[in-house]
Design a protein around this motif. Structure first.
Motif, PDB file in Angstrom:
ATOM      1  N   GLY A  26      42.167  42.328  35.063  1.00 10.99           N
ATOM      2  CA  GLY A  26      41.549  43.720  34.832  1.00 10.99           C
ATOM      3  C   GLY A  26      42.498  44.900  35.331  1.00 10.99           C
ATOM      4  O   GLY A  26      43.219  44.687  36.280  1.00 10.99           O
ATOM      5  N   ASP A  27      42.317  45.854  34.672  1.00  3.73           N
ATOM      6  CA  ASP A  27      42.951  47.122  35.234  1.00  3.73           C
ATOM      7  C   ASP A  27      42.391  47.734  36.552  1.00  3.73           C
ATOM      8  O   ASP A  27      41.813  48.643  36.523  1.00  3.73           O
ATOM      9  CB  ASP A  27      43.202  47.831  34.156  1.00  3.73           C
ATOM     10  CG  ASP A  27      44.147  49.355  34.550  1.00  3.73           C
ATOM     11  OD1 ASP A  27      44.729  49.006  35.620  1.00  3.73           O
ATOM     12  OD2 ASP A  27      44.126  50.256  33.739  1.00  3.73           O
ATOM     13  N   ARG A  28      42.613  47.289  37.684  1.00  2.00           N
ATOM     14  CA  ARG A  28      42.099  47.520  38.934  1.00  2.00           C
ATOM     15  C   ARG A  28      40.676  47.946  38.893  1.00  2.00           C
ATOM     16  O   ARG A  28      40.050  48.654  39.761  1.00  2.00           O
ATOM     17  CB  ARG A  28      42.731  48.917  39.448  1.00  2.00           C
ATOM     18  CG  ARG A  28      44.301  48.959  39.399  1.00  2.00           C
ATOM     19  CD  ARG A  28      44.797  50.277  39.820  1.00  2.00           C
ATOM     20  NE  ARG A  28      46.155  50.221  40.126  1.00  2.00           N
ATOM     21  CZ  ARG A  28      46.959  50.091  41.203  1.00  2.00           C
ATOM     22  NH1 ARG A  28      46.210  49.705  42.295  1.00  2.00           N
ATOM     23  NH2 ARG A  28      48.047  50.285  41.198  1.00  2.00           N
ATOM     24  N   LYS A  29      40.086  46.914  38.190  1.00  2.00           N
ATOM     25  CA  LYS A  29      38.509  46.989  38.003  1.00  2.00           C
ATOM     26  C   LYS A  29      37.922  45.634  38.699  1.00  2.00           C
ATOM     27  O   LYS A  29      36.697  45.394  38.505  1.00  2.00           O
ATOM     28  CB  LYS A  29      38.098  47.174  36.756  1.00  2.00           C
ATOM     29  CG  LYS A  29      38.221  48.355  36.305  1.00  2.00           C
ATOM     30  CD  LYS A  29      38.013  48.705  34.872  1.00  2.00           C
ATOM     31  CE  LYS A  29      38.336  50.194  34.284  1.00  2.00           C
ATOM     32  NZ  LYS A  29      37.851  50.532  33.095  1.00  2.00           N
ATOM     33  N   THR A  30      38.723  44.511  39.193  1.00  2.00           N
ATOM     34  CA  THR A  30      38.059  43.422  39.603  1.00  2.00           C
ATOM     35  C   THR A  30      38.692  43.101  41.303  1.00  2.00           C
ATOM     36  O   THR A  30      39.798  43.439  41.106  1.00  2.00           O
ATOM     37  CB  THR A  30      38.489  42.088  38.676  1.00  2.00           C
ATOM     38  OG1 THR A  30      38.005  42.313  37.509  1.00  2.00           O
ATOM     39  CG2 THR A  30      37.986  40.884  39.152  1.00  2.00           C
ATOM     40  N   THR A  31      37.687  42.830  41.890  1.00  2.00           N
ATOM     41  CA  THR A  31      38.067  42.358  43.356  1.00  2.00           C
ATOM     42  C   THR A  31      37.436  40.983  43.494  1.00  2.00           C
ATOM     43  O   THR A  31      36.398  40.724  43.147  1.00  2.00           O
ATOM     44  CB  THR A  31      37.312  43.466  44.368  1.00  2.00           C
ATOM     45  OG1 THR A  31      37.797  44.673  43.956  1.00  2.00           O
ATOM     46  CG2 THR A  31      37.656  42.816  45.588  1.00  2.00           C
ATOM     47  N   LEU A  32      38.600  40.164  44.277  1.00  2.00           N
ATOM     48  CA  LEU A  32      38.239  38.907  44.810  1.00  2.00           C
ATOM     49  C   LEU A  32      38.071  39.058  46.163  1.00  2.00           C
ATOM     50  O   LEU A  32      38.883  39.546  46.717  1.00  2.00           O
ATOM     51  CB  LEU A  32      39.164  37.946  44.101  1.00  2.00           C
ATOM     52  CG  LEU A  32      39.263  37.739  42.659  1.00  2.00           C
ATOM     53  CD1 LEU A  32      40.310  36.659  42.448  1.00  2.00           C
ATOM     54  CD2 LEU A  32      37.976  37.176  42.130  1.00  2.00           C
ATOM     55  N   ARG A  33      37.161  38.033  46.881  1.00  2.00           N
ATOM     56  CA  ARG A  33      36.898  38.043  48.006  1.00  2.00           C
ATOM     57  C   ARG A  33      36.776  36.547  48.350  1.00  2.00           C
ATOM     58  O   ARG A  33      35.941  35.952  47.864  1.00  2.00           O
ATOM     59  CB  ARG A  33      35.799  38.933  48.680  1.00  2.00           C
ATOM     60  CG  ARG A  33      35.674  40.375  48.275  1.00  2.00           C
ATOM     61  CD  ARG A  33      34.807  41.151  48.884  1.00  2.00           C
ATOM     62  NE  ARG A  33      34.751  42.487  48.742  1.00  2.00           N
ATOM     63  CZ  ARG A  33      34.029  43.219  47.719  1.00  2.00           C
ATOM     64  NH1 ARG A  33      33.258  42.097  46.903  1.00  2.00           N
ATOM     65  NH2 ARG A  33      34.127  44.336  47.839  1.00  2.00           N
TER      66      ARG A  33
END
Length: 563
Positions: A144-151
């Motif tokens: 996604g365009d800087r809209k998803t974060t994985l941790r």
């Protein structure tokens, strides 16, 4: 820009040539300006430069005020001529360009103005202008365009042995005993106790002597539950008090393994979705183990073990039979003979199995082996020898050690709406399962002798009583919200209201917190102590599991049960 022909020709030129040169330079300046603009907007060809030559010579040239720049001809061609719409894709161009000295280090048509990159002298070489591979752009394309974060994370946390456990140990250990005392007077009669006190000489007189009482005898080692000759009598006197309580000398620091993995995604409409896995694995956790757990004592004469003999005794009792059981016949007759010179038949019983059933039938019926053995050890001073089944000094011998472990696994899902149109809220759902073999907190360990708190049910196999934790809530839902009501000046209702009216109808909001969860597990106990004198055993299902109905709750007003 100077061409090679200009350098050969020299400075002698006609007026026409000079005019042509000026027009050419003006045209070149316009092209260079267009090229700088194209580079600033990021819409034209990639930067091209080659690096060759001797490193020492490059450093010397870089330190001087004369710096060289190389301008590929195709860049100037693109800048000076209109681009053709059909030109696209990969470009592979070969150019031979002579380096031209420049005294202006900040005006660079390739790198742009005020470039901080060092200018180097380049020789003729081959350039390949290709699309740049940007890992971040590729990541945006996948996630996604800087809209998803994985941790993703993991850690290990060590506990400190102390606090409630060490305090309880200080209060209950006999290594540094502080409970020895010399009682004065009479229990329950304070008046008589005061009058009999040798220090008391009337209400208006100070004690003449002996103001400080003689300290009690607390000579180490202090050995409770023993006679003056060292004979242990704790179990024969009822099991407690007192009971022993100490740390296992092999205890090590408990630790937990923490795991988490999740993602967060921005959604349209000011929504944020988050999902996470969370795990916590507790290892070497502190718990109480009773070293006075029933010993499966073997009768030397018959070879029969205590637990098997008690199981047979329970079966016979439920069937109304009193057939002799070797373990009880041999052990009780031996105790009666050594202590009283009698046998079970001498005192009017069919046999020692019948003797045991007559005195302890209620304990046998519910499987209470520990209390049965304690009863045989204390009846009339003891009808079995000391240390059979239970320690003679005390029937409860607690150790704090690394006897517990736990697993917690959970899925958290959260939907959050950021403030817009006067509304914001959080909605959270948790699906989790917590499993352990002991759920009590450390501060409660000191009460284990009365309630079994913190006690693992079987030291020989720590997984015997492993199951859902006492605090396990399989499903949990919670939500909170704030809604600014659309009343008042500038709002949907009462948009043009006066300040006085707005003071009453404006600025109101509605908020709340909602939570719901499934119920906690619970244990049904039997008031029976089959394995340890301090452990109340859980109920055992002796029928079909289909007879159990899960999920029941009672309607308080009507008393009706519902699923």
């Amino acid at each position: 820009m100077l061409h090679a022909a200009d350098v050969v020709r020299g400075p002698q030129r006609s007026v026409r040539e000079e005019e042509a040169e000026r027009r050419h330079r003006r045209h070149e300046d316009r092209g260079a300006g267009r090229l700088r603009q194209a580079e600033a907007d990021g819409r034209h060809a990639e930067r091209a430069r080659g690096e060759e030559g001797d490193d020492a010579e490059s450093e010397q040239e870089a330190s001087s005020e004369h710096r060289a720049r190389t301008v590929p001809l195709d860049r100037l061609t693109d800048a000076l001529e209109p681009r053709r719409p059909e030109e696209s894709g990969e470009r592979r161009v070969r150019h031979d360009v002579l380096p031209v000295p420049s005294a202006d280090p900040v005006d660079d048509p390739v790198r742009g103005r005020h470039s901080e990159e060092p200018h180097q002298v380049h020789a003729a070489q081959t350039h390949e202008v290709l699309p740049r591979q940007n890992p971040r752009a590729e990541k945006r394309h996948v996630l996604g365009d800087r809209k998803t974060t994985l941790r993703l994370g993991a850690s290990m946390l060590y506990d400190r042995i102390g606090g409630g456990a060490s305090f309880g140990l200080d209060q209950n250990t006999y290594l540094f005993d502080s409970s020895a005392d010399n009682p004065f007077g009479f229990s329950g009669d304070p008046v008589s106790s005061l009058l009999a006190d040798s220090r008391f000489h009337g209400y208006n007189n100070l004690p003449s002597s002996g103001f400080f009482p003689t300290p009690p005898d607390a000579t180490a080692p202090h050995a409770p539950n023993t006679l003056s000759d060292g004979t242990p009598v704790g179990t024969s006197q009822g099991g407690f008090p007192p009971s022993f309580f100490q740390f296992d000398r092999n205890a090590r620091s408990p630790y937990s393994i923490l795991l988490n993995f999740g993602f967060q995604r921005e959604l349209p409409g000011n929504f944020l979705l988050e999902a996470n896995y969370v795990g916590r694995l507790g290892r070497r956790l502190l718990a109480v183990g009773d070293a006075a757990t029933i010993t499966n004592f073997k009768d030397p004469a018959s070879g029969q073990f205590l637990r098997a003999a008690f199981g047979q005794l329970q079966t016979e009792f439920s069937q109304g039979s009193n057939a002799p059981i070797p373990w009880f016949e041999n052990q009780i007759n031996q105790g009666l003979t050594n202590n009283f010179g009698l046998t079970c038949t001498d005192i009017g019983f069919v046999n020692c199995t019948d003797f045991t059933q007559q005195f302890f039938g209620n304990l046998i019926a519910k499987g209470d082996l520990s209390d049965t053995i304690e009863g045989l050890a204390s009846l009339a001073g003891g009808v079995i020898e000391p240390n059979i089944g239970l320690p003679a000094q005390t029937a409860a011998n607690g150790y704090i050690g690394n006897y517990a472990n736990s697993n917690y696994n959970a899925l958290f899902v959260s939907l959050r709406k950021r403030l817009s149109y006067g509304l914001q809220f959080d909605f959270n759902y948790t699906y989790s399962h917590s499993i352990d073999n002991m759920s009590s907190v450390t501060n409660n360990y000191v009460t284990y002798t009365g309630s079994g708190t913190g006690l693992v049910c079987e030291l020989e196999d720590l997984r015997v009583c492993r199951g859902s934790s006492d605090f396990d809530a399989r499903h949990t839902i919670s939500a909170n919200y704030i809604y600014a009501l659309p009343f008042g000046r500038g709002r949907a209702f009462g948009h043009n209201s006066s300040k006085a009216l707005d003071a009453f109808i404006g600025g109101w909001s509605w908020s709340g917190i909602v939570s719901w969860r499934t119920g906690y597990p619970f244990s049904a106990t039997t008031v029976s102590f089959p394995t340890a004198f301090t452990l109340d055993a859980p109920a055992v299902l002796n029928g079909s599991a289909s007879q159990l109905t899960p999920g029941l709750h009672t309607d308080a007003p009507t008393g009706h049960r519902h699923k």
